[in-house]
Design an enzyme around this catalytic site. Structure first.
Site, PDB file in Angstrom:
ATOM      1  N   ARG A   1     -13.837  -8.269   2.202  1.00 35.87           N
ATOM      2  CA  ARG A   1     -12.404  -8.046   1.925  1.00 35.87           C
ATOM      3  C   ARG A   1     -11.625  -9.300   2.312  1.00 35.87           C
ATOM      4  O   ARG A   1     -10.728  -9.732   1.603  1.00 35.87           O
ATOM      5  CB  ARG A   1     -11.874  -6.850   2.737  1.00 35.87           C
ATOM      6  CG  ARG A   1     -12.416  -5.494   2.342  1.00 35.87           C
ATOM      7  CD  ARG A   1     -11.970  -5.059   0.974  1.00 35.87           C
ATOM      8  NE  ARG A   1     -10.514  -5.005   0.829  1.00 35.87           N
ATOM      9  CZ  ARG A   1      -9.737  -3.999   1.232  1.00 35.87           C
ATOM     10  NH1 ARG A   1     -10.271  -2.929   1.783  1.00 35.87           N
ATOM     11  NH2 ARG A   1      -8.420  -4.029   1.039  1.00 35.87           N
TER      12      ARG A   1
ATOM     13  N   GLN B   1     -10.416  -3.817  -3.068  1.00 37.93           N
ATOM     14  CA  GLN B   1     -11.706  -3.302  -2.581  1.00 37.93           C
ATOM     15  C   GLN B   1     -12.794  -3.538  -3.622  1.00 37.93           C
ATOM     16  O   GLN B   1     -13.917  -3.936  -3.294  1.00 37.93           O
ATOM     17  CB  GLN B   1     -11.570  -1.801  -2.286  1.00 37.93           C
ATOM     18  CG  GLN B   1     -12.845  -1.180  -1.758  1.00 37.93           C
ATOM     19  CD  GLN B   1     -13.181  -1.639  -0.350  1.00 37.93           C
ATOM     20  OE1 GLN B   1     -12.361  -1.533   0.535  1.00 37.93           O
ATOM     21  NE2 GLN B   1     -14.383  -2.150  -0.127  1.00 37.93           N
TER      22      GLN B   1
ATOM     23  N   HIS C   1      -7.505   0.784  -6.255  1.00 40.19           N
ATOM     24  CA  HIS C   1      -7.695  -0.048  -5.056  1.00 40.19           C
ATOM     25  C   HIS C   1      -8.440  -1.321  -5.500  1.00 40.19           C
ATOM     26  O   HIS C   1      -9.606  -1.513  -5.178  1.00 40.19           O
ATOM     27  CB  HIS C   1      -8.497   0.758  -4.022  1.00 40.19           C
ATOM     28  CG  HIS C   1      -8.480   0.181  -2.651  1.00 40.19           C
ATOM     29  ND1 HIS C   1      -7.701  -0.894  -2.282  1.00 40.19           N
ATOM     30  CD2 HIS C   1      -9.163   0.547  -1.521  1.00 40.19           C
ATOM     31  CE1 HIS C   1      -7.896  -1.162  -0.998  1.00 40.19           C
ATOM     32  NE2 HIS C   1      -8.784  -0.312  -0.522  1.00 40.19           N
TER      33      HIS C   1
ATOM     34  N   CYS D   1     -16.342   2.118   0.818  1.00 36.23           N
ATOM     35  CA  CYS D   1     -15.204   1.240   1.157  1.00 36.23           C
ATOM     36  C   CYS D   1     -14.774   1.395   2.606  1.00 36.23           C
ATOM     37  O   CYS D   1     -14.115   0.513   3.141  1.00 36.23           O
ATOM     38  CB  CYS D   1     -14.044   1.504   0.207  1.00 36.23           C
ATOM     39  SG  CYS D   1     -13.397   3.197   0.300  1.00 36.23           S
TER      40      CYS D   1
ATOM     41  N   ARG E   1       0.880  -1.180   0.000  1.00 35.37           N
ATOM     42  CA  ARG E   1       0.000   0.000   0.000  1.00 35.37           C
ATOM     43  C   ARG E   1       0.913   1.224   0.000  1.00 35.37           C
ATOM     44  O   ARG E   1       1.708   1.411   0.914  1.00 35.37           O
ATOM     45  CB  ARG E   1      -0.903   0.002   1.232  1.00 35.37           C
ATOM     46  CG  ARG E   1      -1.581   1.351   1.445  1.00 35.37           C
ATOM     47  CD  ARG E   1      -2.649   1.326   2.505  1.00 35.37           C
ATOM     48  NE  ARG E   1      -3.863   0.696   1.996  1.00 35.37           N
ATOM     49  CZ  ARG E   1      -5.070   0.866   2.518  1.00 35.37           C
ATOM     50  NH1 ARG E   1      -5.238   1.658   3.565  1.00 35.37           N
ATOM     51  NH2 ARG E   1      -6.110   0.247   2.008  1.00 35.37           N
TER      52      ARG E   1
ATOM     53  N   ASP F   1     -17.039   7.669  -1.459  1.00 35.15           N
ATOM     54  CA  ASP F   1     -15.811   7.540  -0.661  1.00 35.15           C
ATOM     55  C   ASP F   1     -15.500   8.943  -0.138  1.00 35.15           C
ATOM     56  O   ASP F   1     -16.100   9.935  -0.579  1.00 35.15           O
ATOM     57  CB  ASP F   1     -14.687   7.000  -1.578  1.00 35.15           C
ATOM     58  CG  ASP F   1     -13.383   6.722  -0.850  1.00 35.15           C
ATOM     59  OD1 ASP F   1     -13.384   6.656   0.395  1.00 35.15           O
ATOM     60  OD2 ASP F   1     -12.350   6.574  -1.536  1.00 35.15           O
TER      61      ASP F   1
HETATM   62  N1  NVA Z   1      -9.802   6.950  -1.316  1.00 35.15           N
HETATM   63  C1  NVA Z   1      -9.415   6.501  -0.004  1.00 35.15           C
HETATM   64  C2  NVA Z   1      -9.677   5.054   0.159  1.00 35.15           C
HETATM   65  C3  NVA Z   1      -9.334   4.488   1.520  1.00 35.15           C
HETATM   66  C4  NVA Z   1      -9.604   3.020   1.606  1.00 35.15           C
HETATM   67  C5  NVA Z   1      -7.941   6.826   0.212  1.00 35.15           C
HETATM   68  O1  NVA Z   1      -7.140   6.579  -0.700  1.00 35.15           O
HETATM   69  O2  NVA Z   1      -7.608   7.331   1.285  1.00 35.15           O
HETATM   70  N1   CP Z   2     -11.231   0.185   2.658  1.00 36.81           N
HETATM   71  C1   CP Z   2      -9.948   0.114   3.056  1.00 36.81           C
HETATM   72  O1   CP Z   2      -9.031  -0.197   2.283  1.00 36.81           O
HETATM   73  O2   CP Z   2      -9.794   0.355   4.373  1.00 36.81           O
HETATM   74  P1   CP Z   2      -8.436   0.531   5.159  1.00 36.81           P
HETATM   75  O3   CP Z   2      -7.832   1.842   4.742  1.00 36.81           O
HETATM   76  O4   CP Z   2      -8.830   0.520   6.609  1.00 36.81           O
HETATM   77  O5   CP Z   2      -7.505  -0.600   4.823  1.00 36.81           O
END
Ligand code: NVA
Ligand code: CP
Length: 303
Positions: A289, A133, A130, A261, A103, A221
């Protein structure tokens, strides 16, 4: 079959549906307490440069349930965080681990990592995509409706990594997707272009009501993603009106479902009432997930 799971657009519909079939089997086994140690003795290295609850916990727990081990590394505590070249870290990690989840911010960095890493690499979220997800989201819908590929999907909010992933999914799964963002916050132009070339049925608009009209699935989101915290205030202004609330749901199909998500900023992009309401499938989505990622890992890593 691909070595890595970096973007849905790299995968065929057939292979993704095979992952759903395995997800169903593994979920059933986990619920009945039947062992399913498909990755016994294997180690998953997990490199995180951003925060996480769901992704980290579901991969760690999933790896344990598959009979393997997960190793969590916050990138800031590794030599990567001190500037060791990605390609060196990738080559070394491959010699210890059987699979990697990353990540981070830059999608290109994950592509570079995967290129130099001879074991499977899974994208646990980048600024661009992502995909895990999305797999959980679509699997959740497939549990509810057999014809989930014929539903009308709608995205309301930021043209971020989740919106881009929905666009990739629209191309692979062939469903109709309407994306409503404020002006200046549209999804990634390259992703849109490639999806349209691949035949995706997309409507991009700046009107949330147009996107929600008779939709079966409403999705949103946060307005400021990880890394955009400094823009929070100006985004709050730009996104006013882009909220999933009772009024927007009124425009959608009466049987519509609402997804997010998580984590959510309640009463910003979605109301508290909608998250807790009867249209919400948000917590089933979060649970899946675990199941879908186990199937992804087993598909990529099983010997
Ligand atoms: N769009 C959000 C998704 C988190 C799971 C981010 O990238 O922070
Ligand atoms: N939806 C998601 O990826 O959540 P986290 O940021 O908690 O991993």
């Amino acid at each position: 079959m691909n070595k890595d799971f970096l973007a849905l657009s790299d995968w065929s519909l057939e292979d993704l549906e095979t992952i759903f079939t395995l997800t169903r089997e593994l979920k059933e086994k986990q619920k009945e307490g039947t062992p399913h140690k498909l990755l016994e003795g294997q180690t998953l290295g997990m490199i995180f440069e951003k925060s996480s609850t769901r992704t980290r916990v579901s991969f760690e727990v999933g790896m344990f349930q598959l009979g393997g081990h997960a190793l969590f590394l916050h990138s800031g505590t590794t030599q990567m965080g001190r500037g060791e070249p990605i390609k060196d870290t990738a080559r070394v990690m491959a010699r210890y681990c059987d699979g990697i989840v990353i990540r981070t911010y830059s999608h290109q960095a994950v592509e570079e990592f995967a290129e130099h890493c001879y074991v499977p690499v899974v994208n646990g979220l980048t600024d661009l995509y992502h995909p895990c997800q999305l797999m959980a989201d679509l699997y959740t819908l497939s549990e509810l409706k057999e014809d989930y590929r014929n539903l009308k999907y709608c995205w309301v909010g930021d043209g971020n990594n989740m919106a881009n992933s929905w666009i990739n999914a629209a191309a692979v799964f062939g469903f109709e997707l309407r994306v409503a963002t404020p002006k200046g916050y549209e999804p990634d132009a390259d992703t849109v272009e490639r999806a349209e070339r691949a035949g995706a049925k997309l409507l991009l608009t700046n009107d949330p009501r147009e996107a929600a009209d008779k939709a079966d699935v409403l999705n949103t989101d946060v307005w400021a993603s990880m890394g955009q915290e400094a823009e929070q205030k100006e985004r709050k202004k730009a996104f006013a009106g882009f909220q999933i609330n009772a009024e927007l749901i009124e425009l959608a199909d009466p049987e519509s479902v609402v997804m997010h998500c998580l984590p959510a900023h309640r009463n910003e992009e979605i109301t508290d009432e909608v998250i807790e309401g009867t249209h919400s499938i948000i917590f089933d989505e979060a649970e899946n997930r675990l199941h879908v990622q186990k199937a992804i890992l087993a598909t990529l890593m099983a010997r």
